[in-house]
Design a protein around this motif. Structure first.
Motif, mmCIF file in Angstrom:
data_model
loop_
_atom_site.group_PDB
_atom_site.id
_atom_site.type_symbol
_atom_site.label_atom_id
_atom_site.label_comp_id
_atom_site.label_asym_id
_atom_site.label_seq_id
_atom_site.Cartn_x
_atom_site.Cartn_y
_atom_site.Cartn_z
ATOM 1 N N ASP A 60 0.832 -1.213 0.000
ATOM 2 C CA ASP A 60 0.000 0.000 0.000
ATOM 3 C C ASP A 60 0.867 1.264 0.000
ATOM 4 N N GLY A 61 0.190 2.393 -0.131
ATOM 5 C CA GLY A 61 0.893 3.667 -0.244
ATOM 6 C C GLY A 61 1.708 4.051 0.982
ATOM 7 N N LEU A 62 1.161 3.829 2.184
ATOM 8 C CA LEU A 62 1.905 4.179 3.400
ATOM 9 C C LEU A 62 3.184 3.358 3.524
ATOM 10 N N THR A 63 3.091 2.078 3.214
ATOM 11 C CA THR A 63 4.278 1.213 3.267
ATOM 12 C C THR A 63 5.301 1.662 2.223
ATOM 13 N N LEU A 64 4.807 2.034 1.040
ATOM 14 C CA LEU A 64 5.705 2.537 -0.011
ATOM 15 C C LEU A 64 6.427 3.797 0.465
ATOM 16 N N ILE A 65 5.684 4.732 1.061
ATOM 17 C CA ILE A 65 6.305 5.981 1.515
ATOM 18 C C ILE A 65 7.386 5.694 2.561
#
Length: 121
Positions: A60-65
């Motif tokens: 997901d996006g938070l993990t990517l960031i």
């Protein structure tokens, strides 16, 4: 040189709409269909800006960031969430993860270009 932007979204139609908007403003655009693919791209290429969705398969996006902020090349690169998530709690998680900003879908192309102009200088 034109700024290089990475779009990360599992929706082909969103990727296409964002890509058309950014290319019309002369940005170089790459796209990834999820966070894992984006992280792999970012490990081999430096982007000036990352625009990511939150809810995606594999990563997901938070993990990517968080993963990008752990890479020295991405400590200061602007990363903006473009998502349907609107809760204050989710926005707080985004800030805590290192997101530069937050935009809600459906997006306004003019607003997206304004945000890019602001964060890229």
């Amino acid at each position: 040189m034109n700024k290089s932007i990475l779009i990360v979204d599992d929706s082909p139609s969103i990727r296409q709409m964002v890509e058309v908007t950014l290319k019309s403003a002369s940005y170089q655009v790459n796209a990834a269909k999820d966070g894992q693919e984006a992280l792999e791209l970012c490990q081999s290429k430096k982007f000036d800006f990352v625009l990511t969705d939150q809810n995606m398969p594999r990563m997901d996006g938070l993990t990517l960031i968080k993963s990008l902020r752990a890479l020295s090349a991405y400590k200061t690169v602007p990363i903006v969430m473009l998502t349907t998530e609107t809760s204050d709690a989710m926005k707080a998680q985004g800030r805590a993860s290192g997101a530069t900003g937050w935009m809600v879908k459906p997006f306004d192309p003019a607003k997206l270009l304004e945000v890019l102009s602001k964060v890229l200088g």
